[in-house]
Structures are given as C-alpha cells and as structure tokens.
Design a protein around this motif. Sequence first.
Motif, short mmCIF file in Angstrom:
data_model
loop_
_atom_site.label_atom_id
_atom_site.label_comp_id
_atom_site.label_asym_id
_atom_site.label_seq_id
_atom_site.Cartn_x
_atom_site.Cartn_y
_atom_site.Cartn_z
N ALA A 1 0.78 -1.24 0.06
CA ALA A 1 0.01 -0.07 0.21
C ALA A 1 0.94 1.25 0.04
N LEU A 2 2.19 1.08 0.77
CA LEU A 2 2.65 2.20 0.75
C LEU A 2 3.38 2.51 -0.49
N GLY A 3 3.84 1.56 -1.28
CA GLY A 3 4.54 1.76 -2.59
C GLY A 3 3.25 2.27 -3.37
N LEU B 1 3.46 5.84 -5.54
CA LEU B 1 3.41 6.05 -7.17
C LEU B 1 2.09 6.77 -7.50
N SER B 2 1.13 6.81 -6.47
CA SER B 2 -0.04 7.85 -6.86
C SER B 2 0.19 9.15 -6.67
N GLN B 3 1.28 9.48 -5.59
CA GLN B 3 1.57 10.83 -5.16
C GLN B 3 2.58 11.21 -6.38
N GLU B 4 3.38 10.52 -6.86
CA GLU B 4 4.27 10.69 -7.99
C GLU B 4 3.49 11.23 -9.32
N GLU B 5 2.26 10.38 -9.51
CA GLU B 5 1.56 10.53 -10.70
C GLU B 5 0.78 11.82 -10.58
N GLU B 6 0.41 12.11 -9.52
CA GLU B 6 -0.48 13.37 -9.25
C GLU B 6 0.38 14.55 -9.42
N ASP B 7 1.60 14.48 -8.80
CA ASP B 7 2.67 15.73 -9.17
C ASP B 7 2.93 15.68 -10.53
N SER B 8 3.12 14.63 -11.01
CA SER B 8 3.53 14.69 -12.40
C SER B 8 2.62 15.36 -13.54
N ARG B 9 1.52 15.13 -13.06
CA ARG B 9 0.20 15.80 -13.60
C ARG B 9 0.27 17.39 -13.60
N LYS B 10 0.25 17.42 -12.32
CA LYS B 10 0.49 19.20 -11.97
C LYS B 10 1.71 19.70 -12.73
N CYS C 1 19.24 18.03 -0.15
CA CYS C 1 20.24 17.20 0.65
C CYS C 1 19.70 16.08 1.11
N ALA C 2 18.30 15.98 1.67
CA ALA C 2 17.87 14.72 2.04
C ALA C 2 17.90 13.67 0.54
N PHE C 3 17.41 13.95 -0.35
CA PHE C 3 17.24 13.20 -1.66
C PHE C 3 18.73 12.55 -1.90
N LEU C 4 19.82 13.72 -2.00
CA LEU C 4 21.12 13.35 -2.29
C LEU C 4 21.72 12.26 -1.52
N THR C 5 21.31 12.22 -0.06
CA THR C 5 21.92 11.37 0.79
C THR C 5 21.06 10.05 0.95
N GLY C 6 20.03 9.95 0.32
CA GLY C 6 19.32 8.75 0.43
C GLY C 6 18.09 8.80 1.18
N ASP C 7 17.92 10.16 1.69
CA ASP C 7 17.02 10.20 2.80
C ASP C 7 15.53 10.62 2.28
N TYR C 8 14.78 9.34 1.32
CA TYR C 8 13.66 9.87 0.49
C TYR C 8 12.30 10.33 1.20
N GLU C 9 12.21 9.66 2.39
CA GLU C 9 11.18 9.99 3.35
C GLU C 9 11.02 11.60 3.60
N LYS D 1 10.54 12.90 -7.69
CA LYS D 1 11.82 12.20 -7.55
C LYS D 1 12.00 11.25 -6.22
N ALA D 2 11.52 11.90 -5.12
CA ALA D 2 11.56 11.23 -3.94
C ALA D 2 10.64 10.04 -3.93
N ASN D 3 9.20 10.32 -4.27
CA ASN D 3 8.21 9.36 -4.33
C ASN D 3 8.34 8.16 -5.24
N GLU D 4 9.06 8.45 -6.35
CA GLU D 4 9.44 7.35 -6.94
C GLU D 4 10.44 6.32 -6.48
N LYS D 5 11.57 6.98 -5.78
CA LYS D 5 12.35 6.26 -5.00
C LYS D 5 11.61 5.41 -3.98
N LEU D 6 10.88 6.27 -3.23
CA LEU D 6 10.04 5.55 -2.19
C LEU D 6 9.38 4.43 -2.47
#
Length: 645
Positions: free
Chosen positions: A161-163, A167-176, A401-409, A435-440
Amino acid sequence: MVLLVIPQLAVGQQDQSPQLASLLSAAQQAQAANDYAAAAADYKQAVKLQNDIPELWANLGLMQHETGDYAAAIQSFQEANRLKPALYVPNLFLGIDYVHTGKAKDAIPLLLKAEKMNDADPLPSLTLGRAYSSLGEFSQAARELRHTVRLDAKQSSAWFALGIASLSQEEEDSRKMVKDDQDSSYAKALFAQSLVKQSRYKEAAGLYESVLASKDQPPCMRSELGFLYLKQRDEDHAALEFSADQKASPECMLALLGEARLRMNTVSSNENEEALSLLHEVWARDPGFLLSSLPSLFEGMPDEQTDRFLDFLSRQYASGKIDDAFYVPFSQTVHGVSAPFEETAFMRHASQPASSSVSPSTIQHLAEKDYASGHYGLCDSRLRNSLGNRDASALQLLAICAFLTGDYELSSDAGRELLALSSHPTAAALYWSIKANEKLAFQSLAHFEQLEPNSARSHILLGDIYRQRERYDDAQGEYTKALDISPNDPAALLGLAFAYFAGANVAKTIDTAQKALLQSPDDPEVNLLMGEALISQHKFPDAEPFLLKALRAKPQMLPHVHALLGKVYDADGKMQEAISELKMGLESDQDGGLHYMLARLYRKIGDTADADAALEQMKVLQQRRREGAVIAFEDSHPSSLDDAP
C-alpha cells in the motif's frame, strides 16, 4: 481475532445469567472452530437477552465482520460505541468496515481515535493509510503506512500500500508539472531522465542541453548527461561533462562518481586504484550518497568490466584495505541482492540535529556550507527540524540534501511542505517530490516482493514492469501466474488484457476484458480497453457503451476516450457529435490522424477554413513524428562506439 471480555452481569439480572452464559460459551466454541456465522447467531441471541453490554455488541460485530456482513457489523459496532465510546475494538472495526463499504471519510475520525488509544497496534494506521489513499490524500496515506511498517516491518500489505501511495503521489505531481510547468527546466529534466530509462538517448541528450541552457536547473545535470554518454560508450564526451560539472558545481558528487566510473572501464590496475580513491572520497563526504547511487554507478557497464572491478574490490577487502561497510554494498548491488529497507536510510548517522539555541539563519548558513562541500547528510541533519517552519529556502535545500543522501522520506516531506506554501506549486518543489516518491515506491514494492516473493501481487508487479518495457509475452506469463494463485483478480485481468492488446491479440483482449468486467463492471480502464478493442474490429456501435463508462477515467486518459468516441460517431454518420468529440481528443493525436479525420468532417459540412487549419496541424505532427522516428532509429541502432567491445 480476540473477543472482548464480558463484564460481570449486574445485580438483578441473575435469572438471565445461565442462559446468557450458555450462549457465550457456544459462541466462543463456534469462533474457535472458525464457524463465525454460528458465533454471530449466538451473540445475536445474547444481545436480545442483555442489550446494554457494549462488549456483547462488539463481539457480535466482530463475528459479523468475519462473515463479510459489514452492514450488520457497522450497526453492532455503532451500538457498542454508543454504550461505551472508550472501547478500542468498536472504534477500530467501525472504521475498518466504513472503509470496506466505501465510507472512508467517515472512517478517518474513528481510526484516528483508535490510533491514539493503542499506538502499538499497526492495524489503525494501516487502515488509515488505505482510507487516505481512497480519498486521494496520498501524502497522509504514506505517513500512516510508514508508521505501520515501523511498528511491524513484516506487514507486507502495508509495504504494498505504501508503494502504491507513493506511485500515486508521483503521478499526481507529474500531472501538475505537465499542466503548470511543462516548459520549466525541472520538467525537462524529468522527461530527459524518463527518456534515458527508455534508451532514447539522442532525444534525452537534446533535452539535457536545453536544461543546461536554463539559469535555474536541478543539480548535477552535466553529470547526468555524462552518464548518458557512458551508456552510449562515448567516454570522451562523458569525461568533458564530468570535468565541467566539477569546476562549475563543486557540490556535485555525481561528477566524482562519473570520474570513478571512467576509470572502472579500463583494465589498468592503476586506474582501478584511482577509481577506488575517488569512491573513498565520496564515501568520506557522504556514505548515504554513495550507497544510494551504486545502482547508477554500475548501470550499463559491461559484465566483464563489472566483474573485473568487483574482483579488484574483493582483493582489497581480503587484504583489509577496505571494510565491510564499504565493500558489502558493492557486492550486493552487483549481485542483485537487496539490502534491508532500513539500511537505505543510512543518512541517519554521525551528526546530531542542530541545537535549538542556534538561530535558524545560522543553521541554514551551515547547511548551505555542508551542501556546497558535498556533505549532504550533515545538511540533512541540520535542517530536518525546519519541517513545519514554513521557510521556503530551508525546505528546498532540505529536499535536495535529503534526496542526495538517500533520505527519500524526508525529501518527500520537505517537498510536500514546500508545495503547501504556495497556491501555485513551484517546479522545483514538484521535481523533488516526484523524484523522492519514485524512490520510495521502488523501495517499498521491492520490500513487499521480498516478503511475498510468489504472491499474486508480486506477479502483477512483475507483469506491469514487463509491459512497460514492451516485453508482452513475459508480461502475459506473469499475469497468468497471478491468476493461477488468485483467480479473477481484477488487477491481473486488466494487466493481462492490456498485454494481449499491446501484443495485437484482440480476441484474447476482449475475452479477458469481459472477465474483468464481471468483477468490476464500472471500471473506467477496463471499459476503455474493451471499447478500443471493439473499435479495432470495426464494431463501433458495440464500443459506444463501454466508452461512455470510460469517461469516468483519470483526466490524462480522457482525450483518448473522446478521440475513440469521435471515431464511433464518425462511423455512425453523426458528424457534429464526431467533430465535438475529436476536438476534445486532439491532445492525444500523436501522428496527425485525428486532425486528418477532423479535416475530412469539416469539409463534409462545408467548413473549409477549419478543414485547412486541421490539415496544416496534421502536417506539423507528421513532420514531428518523422523527426522523432529518425532519432528513435538512431537510438535503437548502435553507433561505431556502441560496436566497441
């Protein structure tokens, strides 16, 4: 499922106690034998004898829930809740059954109350995550589901469900992004990255050049272009990009990784030593960055070069020159071994968050210095307390910074807060959230697959991946495996139908879509696929009712639905209706075909001006398609560099 303990009966009710005790004993025996219907019948008799005991109503509700009679269970839990609002089970299961019956909004207050009552139980947060997802509140859903997996890391359904929420958040942001900022450098960077994944390198290179011409752009674009050149085995151009990025952007450690990769491509032991030295430099600055970047480092590298470098590393490891923490992730990445999900948050290391006695401006200044020197984890640690401070510059730096250090959450959370600061989302905020939600999503679904390696859902996920990569036979095989495990699974049926249609097997598409419609008769995607399949067989009247149901599809799918309806009305001689639908479908015209149909219809009704305009636009689209075809042909055929060993 544990029944609630029935309290001692009140004085004056002793004459009912033996009969009630007998019913309770029978109900518990029936439950122990998994005969929930019989247990429910016993509890129903019990509440007739004693209708003021909330635990009795709660137990009746539990048994009704187990039999799938959610409407009756809701009534029982409501009565238990009325009698004793502080009981945990009625609040929790009333919320669960509201979600089951499509009343997610009503469920949320009850589930939040249950979560406060018992924060150690993963069920309230899991159900809250599902409720928020069904309402399209994906960020809230993700937070609840993260809480679930922290409480129970083996909750495979929570990982799944988290995955999907990510993905749904990534899709919504992509549409925006497409709607509001499609011409921004951030949108172009995302599109370029997508083209690289599709091996459409020449198209991607052109977009990267466009991004590099922009003043405001995501970090490390030259280095990303350098890695693109490496995929084309153009090491000279790659070296130029990595060198230029190091000079212009010292904070970009991707350039150092690129330099290491260039040296890993050689057979020289000295070059391997230099590559290791560069990797050690990256590790010293930010271990989290190196760990999260390892797949990119090896992607596209020929097997013999990968094996040669790993053999070099293993010798260094055996001699004690590198330790476990450095060596093991390389070995796992090369051999395709997934590390536990918890290890991906490596950035929660070393430094402590900034002291509250330090001013926010000082903290941000220090964080900027950390970022500029490639210490992304230190930057992350300093700024993590800025969540909730409504400081746009701090939030944007934290997201990076969080993304680049791998802290995607944390990167996702910072991106969400940054988006909330403005009624018009900034392209940068959307970029980091996407980018972060794709990784998550990838992390969560990979963890789910580890827990359920041979489940129907795992096979569906693999089928989806194969279908996206146009490996339709493999996709059909995975969906079929899913259906062997879970017959009539709607997602497996839909995926299989799409795979058949993409593979030009229209008869099997229709047969599979019909089975899917038996499970979900109003599903817009299934109806759209059925309508399109019937149109491909020129069964236009049969297609219309399915396409009308498909009008409830996602906004990005609607132009295609309208285009198909235009074809149906054109075949039926309804020219005005056809023109209206085709105009609404023009956004989906990739090759000029719709514009040609529209021009023909305009001529039939005597509108030559609009007919000529439609033909001109058709020519533009055809020329664009020809140019794209040339680039795609060049991408799909190796150059002289690609021919090299």
